[in-house]
Design a protein around this motif. Structure first.
Motif, PDB file in Angstrom:
ATOM      1  N   ALA A  13       0.903  -1.236   0.026  1.00 59.73           N
ATOM      2  CA  ALA A  13      -0.014  -0.083   0.060  1.00 59.73           C
ATOM      3  C   ALA A  13       1.098   1.244   0.014  1.00 59.73           C
ATOM      4  CB  ALA A  13      -0.937   0.044   1.164  1.00 59.73           C
ATOM      5  N   LEU A  16      -0.263   3.825   2.871  1.00 64.42           N
ATOM      6  CA  LEU A  16      -0.010   3.307   4.412  1.00 64.42           C
ATOM      7  C   LEU A  16       0.564   1.836   4.340  1.00 64.42           C
ATOM      8  CD1 LEU A  16      -0.874   3.976   7.167  1.00 64.42           C
ATOM      9  CD2 LEU A  16      -3.042   2.851   6.934  1.00 64.42           C
ATOM     10  N   ASN A  18       2.153  -1.768   4.788  1.00 68.05           N
ATOM     11  CA  ASN A  18       1.821  -2.765   5.668  1.00 68.05           C
ATOM     12  C   ASN A  18       0.292  -2.545   6.544  1.00 68.05           C
ATOM     13  OD1 ASN A  18       4.205  -4.041   5.275  1.00 68.05           O
ATOM     14  ND2 ASN A  18       5.201  -3.037   7.164  1.00 68.05           N
ATOM     15  N   LYS A  19      -0.785  -2.128   5.689  1.00 60.88           N
ATOM     16  CA  LYS A  19      -1.873  -1.549   6.134  1.00 60.88           C
ATOM     17  C   LYS A  19      -2.712  -2.514   6.849  1.00 60.88           C
ATOM     18  CE  LYS A  19      -4.968  -0.254   3.239  1.00 60.88           C
ATOM     19  NZ  LYS A  19      -5.812   0.494   2.255  1.00 60.88           N
ATOM     20  N   ALA A  22      -1.894  -2.976  10.300  1.00 60.82           N
ATOM     21  CA  ALA A  22      -1.462  -1.562  11.362  1.00 60.82           C
ATOM     22  C   ALA A  22      -2.502  -1.676  12.812  1.00 60.82           C
ATOM     23  CB  ALA A  22      -2.592  -0.429  10.681  1.00 60.82           C
ATOM     24  N   ASP A 101      -9.934  -3.078   4.378  1.00 59.67           N
ATOM     25  CA  ASP A 101      -9.552  -1.666   5.002  1.00 59.67           C
ATOM     26  C   ASP A 101     -10.559  -1.061   5.632  1.00 59.67           C
ATOM     27  OD1 ASP A 101     -10.664  -1.008   2.854  1.00 59.67           O
ATOM     28  OD2 ASP A 101      -8.907   0.321   2.020  1.00 59.67           O
ATOM     29  N   VAL A 228      -9.639   2.867   5.382  1.00 57.76           N
ATOM     30  CA  VAL A 228      -8.381   3.368   5.889  1.00 57.76           C
ATOM     31  C   VAL A 228      -7.240   3.316   4.815  1.00 57.76           C
ATOM     32  CG1 VAL A 228      -6.631   3.125   7.510  1.00 57.76           C
ATOM     33  CG2 VAL A 228      -9.128   2.733   8.251  1.00 57.76           C
ATOM     34  N   ASP A 229      -6.946   4.774   4.287  1.00 53.83           N
ATOM     35  CA  ASP A 229      -6.005   4.647   3.222  1.00 53.83           C
ATOM     36  C   ASP A 229      -4.948   5.440   3.694  1.00 53.83           C
ATOM     37  OD1 ASP A 229      -7.156   3.099   1.132  1.00 53.83           O
ATOM     38  OD2 ASP A 229      -8.638   4.826   0.868  1.00 53.83           O
ATOM     39  N   THR A 230      -4.907   6.021   4.746  1.00 55.53           N
ATOM     40  CA  THR A 230      -3.863   6.810   5.011  1.00 55.53           C
ATOM     41  C   THR A 230      -3.589   7.060   6.723  1.00 55.53           C
ATOM     42  OG1 THR A 230      -5.200   9.007   5.527  1.00 55.53           O
ATOM     43  CG2 THR A 230      -4.426   8.783   3.327  1.00 55.53           C
ATOM     44  N   LEU A 234      -6.259   6.228   9.565  1.00 53.84           N
ATOM     45  CA  LEU A 234      -5.994   5.093  10.806  1.00 53.84           C
ATOM     46  C   LEU A 234      -6.460   5.714  12.128  1.00 53.84           C
ATOM     47  CD1 LEU A 234      -5.055   2.489  11.612  1.00 53.84           C
ATOM     48  CD2 LEU A 234      -2.716   3.327  11.386  1.00 53.84           C
TER      49      LEU A 234
END
Length: 243
Positions: A13, A16, A18-19, A22, A101, A228-230, A234
């Motif tokens: 990703a 981010l 290793n999303k 997280a 995500d 959750v992309d950034t 998060l």
């Protein structure tokens, strides 16, 4: 219908890294996504993982995960590989594809995504929500579904999807939510199709299905799940899942 829920996830990703792993209050994000899917109680849940670390995170909490080819071009291809591995005999006739995500996903939205399949001609079902923010109406990042709902109805046929502001004229616009429910044979057909002309132009995978005569219906819901992309997304997810 006998659904199987599949959550595709991979470590790559850009915004981010290793999303899926997280941390959100002591657990990887992919575990929160898995929990939301389990809570809807529609069927078994399996995570289609691109890497062993994701498999390990899910099996550590008692979930089911399978390792898939990390080089799949799309989540749909990853889902189909997982379906073939965990259900080779075809017992599950409906496949629900939930993005990995969406840790705050309301399980009710998963249930809503299945509703359009009550109509036998529907190949794929998905979700939309009415756009209330004026900026979103013209933002290319917000995908719009070209659809009209009859009075009192919350399910309708999608004619197309676009990043443009459409349809023209007075009336609501609808934001497409990328949660898909497929009939099993429709998913098998979809992943075997080549990319479509409009799919490449708009960069919208669902247009491949429409360009090949498949039918997509949508359910109208009242909330958009947080993707959750950034790092900022998060932090918002952590706040929403606090306690």
């Amino acid at each position: 219908m006998n659904p199987l829920i599949v959550i595709p996830a991979r470590m790559a990703a850009t915004r981010l890294p290793n999303k899926p792993l997280a941390d959100i209050h002591g657990e990887p994000m992919i575990v929160h996504c898995w929990r939301r899917a389990v809570e809807c109680e529609l069927g078994p849940v399996v995570v289609a993982a691109g890497e062993q670390e994701i498999v390990d995170a899910i099996t550590a909490v008692g979930g089911q995960a399978v390792l898939t080819d990390p080089n799949h071009p799309s989540g749909s291809d990853r889902v189909w590989e997982a379906v073939q591995k965990v259900d080779p005999d075809g017992k599950h006739d409906v496949i629900i594809n939930i993005q990995g995500d969406l840790p705050t996903l309301d399980p009710a939205l998963i249930e809503a995504s299945v509703a359009p399949l009550a109509e036998g001609e529907v190949d794929i079902a998905t979700l939309v929500v009415e756009i209330t923010d004026e900026e979103e109406k013209v933002a290319p990042s917000v995908v719009k579904a070209f659809v009209g709902f009859e009075d009192g109805r919350t399910v309708a046929r999608a004619l197309t999807f676009t990043r443009a502001t459409a349809p023209y004229g007075e009336g609501p616009l609808y934001h497409h939510i990328g949660l898909y429910t497929y009939r099993r044979d429709a998913l098998a057909r979809f992943v075997a199709l080549p990319q479509g002309v409009l799919e490449k132009r708009e960069k919208l995978e669902q247009l491949r299905a429409l360009e090949n005569g498949m039918r997509i219906d949508v359910s109208l819901v009242d909330t958009i799940p947080l993707g959750v992309d950034t790092p900022k997304d998060l932090e918002k997810a952590r706040r929403l899942l606090q306690g």
